[in-house]
Design an enzyme around this catalytic site. Structure first.
Site, PDB file in Angstrom:
ATOM      1  N   TYR A   1      -2.474   5.560  -4.365  1.00  0.00           N
ATOM      2  CA  TYR A   1      -3.463   6.616  -4.167  1.00  0.00           C
ATOM      3  C   TYR A   1      -2.955   7.856  -4.901  1.00  0.00           C
ATOM      4  O   TYR A   1      -1.781   8.215  -4.770  1.00  0.00           O
ATOM      5  CB  TYR A   1      -3.611   6.973  -2.689  1.00  0.00           C
ATOM      6  CG  TYR A   1      -4.283   5.934  -1.836  1.00  0.00           C
ATOM      7  CD1 TYR A   1      -5.590   5.539  -2.076  1.00  0.00           C
ATOM      8  CD2 TYR A   1      -3.607   5.368  -0.745  1.00  0.00           C
ATOM      9  CE1 TYR A   1      -6.212   4.605  -1.270  1.00  0.00           C
ATOM     10  CE2 TYR A   1      -4.229   4.437   0.069  1.00  0.00           C
ATOM     11  CZ  TYR A   1      -5.529   4.054  -0.206  1.00  0.00           C
ATOM     12  OH  TYR A   1      -6.138   3.134   0.589  1.00  0.00           O
TER      13      TYR A   1
ATOM     14  N   HIS B   1     -13.748  -1.274  -0.737  1.00  0.00           N
ATOM     15  CA  HIS B   1     -12.679  -0.950   0.217  1.00  0.00           C
ATOM     16  C   HIS B   1     -12.889  -1.666   1.550  1.00  0.00           C
ATOM     17  O   HIS B   1     -12.586  -1.141   2.620  1.00  0.00           O
ATOM     18  CB  HIS B   1     -12.609   0.564   0.442  1.00  0.00           C
ATOM     19  CG  HIS B   1     -11.220   1.089   0.626  1.00  0.00           C
ATOM     20  ND1 HIS B   1     -10.523   1.719  -0.372  1.00  0.00           N
ATOM     21  CD2 HIS B   1     -10.383   1.079   1.692  1.00  0.00           C
ATOM     22  CE1 HIS B   1      -9.338   2.082   0.065  1.00  0.00           C
ATOM     23  NE2 HIS B   1      -9.222   1.694   1.315  1.00  0.00           N
TER      24      HIS B   1
ATOM     25  N   SER C   1       0.819  -1.203   0.000  1.00  0.00           N
ATOM     26  CA  SER C   1       0.000   0.000   0.000  1.00  0.00           C
ATOM     27  C   SER C   1       0.858   1.261   0.000  1.00  0.00           C
ATOM     28  O   SER C   1       1.961   1.287   0.567  1.00  0.00           O
ATOM     29  CB  SER C   1      -0.899   0.017   1.243  1.00  0.00           C
ATOM     30  OG  SER C   1      -1.550   1.260   1.390  1.00  0.00           O
TER      31      SER C   1
ATOM     32  N   THR D   1      -6.191   2.847  -6.790  1.00  0.00           N
ATOM     33  CA  THR D   1      -7.390   2.886  -5.960  1.00  0.00           C
ATOM     34  C   THR D   1      -8.165   4.162  -6.244  1.00  0.00           C
ATOM     35  O   THR D   1      -7.617   5.262  -6.164  1.00  0.00           O
ATOM     36  CB  THR D   1      -7.029   2.802  -4.467  1.00  0.00           C
ATOM     37  OG1 THR D   1      -6.384   1.544  -4.235  1.00  0.00           O
ATOM     38  CG2 THR D   1      -8.274   2.878  -3.591  1.00  0.00           C
TER      39      THR D   1
ATOM     40  N   LYS E   1      -8.826  -0.420  -8.737  1.00  0.00           N
ATOM     41  CA  LYS E   1      -9.381  -0.966  -7.491  1.00  0.00           C
ATOM     42  C   LYS E   1     -10.443  -0.017  -6.941  1.00  0.00           C
ATOM     43  O   LYS E   1     -10.165   1.162  -6.724  1.00  0.00           O
ATOM     44  CB  LYS E   1      -8.274  -1.156  -6.457  1.00  0.00           C
ATOM     45  CG  LYS E   1      -8.717  -1.750  -5.132  1.00  0.00           C
ATOM     46  CD  LYS E   1      -7.529  -1.894  -4.199  1.00  0.00           C
ATOM     47  CE  LYS E   1      -7.917  -2.565  -2.894  1.00  0.00           C
ATOM     48  NZ  LYS E   1      -8.857  -1.743  -2.101  1.00  0.00           N
TER      49      LYS E   1
END
Length: 410
Positions: A159, A299, A135, A185, A275
């Site tokens: 992100y 999520h 992540s 994402t 995602k």
């Protein structure tokens, strides 16, 4: 009925004493037969703020509950009299073979759950032959993950921040480190209302209050690991001393559009997965951009509460875009039967987040290995009981969705 006195040689074949296990960790992991068992161990061994960050969801946690209900409401339709003496659980995912149809989802703050953090997940995934996703909010650097699992299949979750240059700098680092897939994402324009974290005063580093200290006293192993390893920080970010929600709202860019997605696609030479897709129309638009897969996900219920259930959405999305892109799924998966049900309804691949973190909290790297072992065994057993020896033999005929929630007519 004639009786006799039993002799020692008659009793010996009937009695087998189990050899003692001296390792407490080995004992508790061997007794865990399901992911839910690992969850119970994790809850005992992890301070409340860290456990609740993993276990919780947004607002009333309805999305998470519904996702789990969707899998609980599956009815399997087995075929009989099939040769299932050998079972192949592997399949091609984004151009490479995965040993089982699930991988490790990207999770933030992972070293807060256990000091071994992302290294445990990456090395366990590499040894199991499945992808590991790091992540943006991870607590181990891109380079350290690559060094720990040089032969693993590492994915990077992105992100998009307000500072685009910093976002793309991470992408460039991931490419240099050999990460082959980018998970973009798209369901976090702002942070969801994760009320457990607010109530627990969840911050990085953890905020010590009389309540958190009292909760930590019976969990000395966690604190020893926490205090004797590198200070907890975001490996890809600057230090932060506020709450998690404040950090997310400061960073995330609410202006991201499909044009940005197309631009990212052009910047990255590897595979791109979107995602956070939650409608059929959005899946079509992502496919038109030219991505390689869409990941149906709300999520883990941690953003918009009462969002669509990914498993319910799966058949429609597969019918709409399954010939153009791979369709992956996460949210609500807690056992191998869930994975098999998703594959039967057309998912090429699934990702597990909480299930992996429960194993991590229960026993570090060994706990992650145990979580993967449990899920793998459940996938194999379910396939055999359904009468299939390869994943491609699974079809919607093997699974019926018993829906509790049916939309009203407009």
């Amino acid at each position: 009925m004639r009786r006799r006195t039993p002799r020692a040689r008659d009793l010996a074949p009937l009695l087998r004493f189990k050899r003692p296990t001296w390792s407490a960790k080995e004992r508790r992991l061997s007794r865990a037969l399901t992911v839910e068992d690992l969850r119970r161990v994790a809850k005992r061994r992890t301070p409340r703020a860290a456990f609740d960050y993993t276990d919780g969801a947004a607002d009333g946690e309805v999305s998470l509950a519904r996702a789990r209900e969707a899998f609980a409401d599956v009815e399997f339709r087995p075929a009989i009299l099939r040769d299932v003496s050998s079972v192949d659980t592997s399949r091609d995912v984004l151009g490479r073979r995965a040993a089982v149809p699930f991988g490790i989802a990207p999770t933030g703050f992972t070293r807060m759950m256990h000091a071994e953090g992302e290294i445990a997940g990456a090395t366990a995934a590499a040894d199991a032959g499945i992808p590991f996703s790091l992540s943006t909010m991870g607590t181990t650097s891109i380079e350290d993950v690559a060094a720990a699992a040089p032969h693993g299949r590492n994915w990077f979750q992105l992100y998009m921040w307000k500072d685009r240059d910093r976002s793309m700098a991470l992408v460039e680092r991931a490419a240099r480190a050999g990460f082959d897939t980018l998970l973009v994402t798209v369901d976090v324009p702002v942070a969801g209302a994760r009320l457990r974290d607010v109530r627990n005063g969840m911050t990085i580093p953890p905020t010590l209050t009389p309540r958190t200290v009292a909760n930590a006293i019976p969990r000395p192993a966690w604190w020893i690991n926490f205090l004797t390893t590198e200070p907890l920080a975001f490996a890809s970010l600057d230090s932060w001393s506020g709450t998690v929600a404040e950090l997310l709202d400061t960073m995330f860019d609410p202006t991201v559009t499909y044009d940005d997605l197309a631009w990212i696609r052009d910047q990255w030479s590897g595979k791109v997965v979107v995602k956070g897709v939650q409608t059929v129309d959005e899946a079509r638009r992502c496919a038109e951009v030219g991505v390689d897969a869409v990941l149906l996900s709300n999520h883990g219920g941690r953003q918009l509460d009462r969002a669509p259930v990914p498993f319910h959405l799966l058949p429609e999305v597969v019918a709409a875009v399954g010939d153009d892109v791979e369709v992956h799924l996460d949210t609500g998966i807690m056992c191998g039967q869930d994975v098999v049900a998703a594959v039967a309804h057309g998912a090429r691949f699934t990702l597990v987040g909480r299930a992996y973190l429960y194993g991590l909290m229960a026993g570090g790297r060994d706990g992650v290995d145990r979580a993967i072992e449990i899920l793998r065994g459940q996938v194999e057993r379910t396939m055999r009981l359904l009468g299939v020896s390869r994943l491609d033999e699974l079809t919607p005929d093997h699974v019926v969705m018993l829906r509790r929630l049916v939309p009203r007519q407009r």
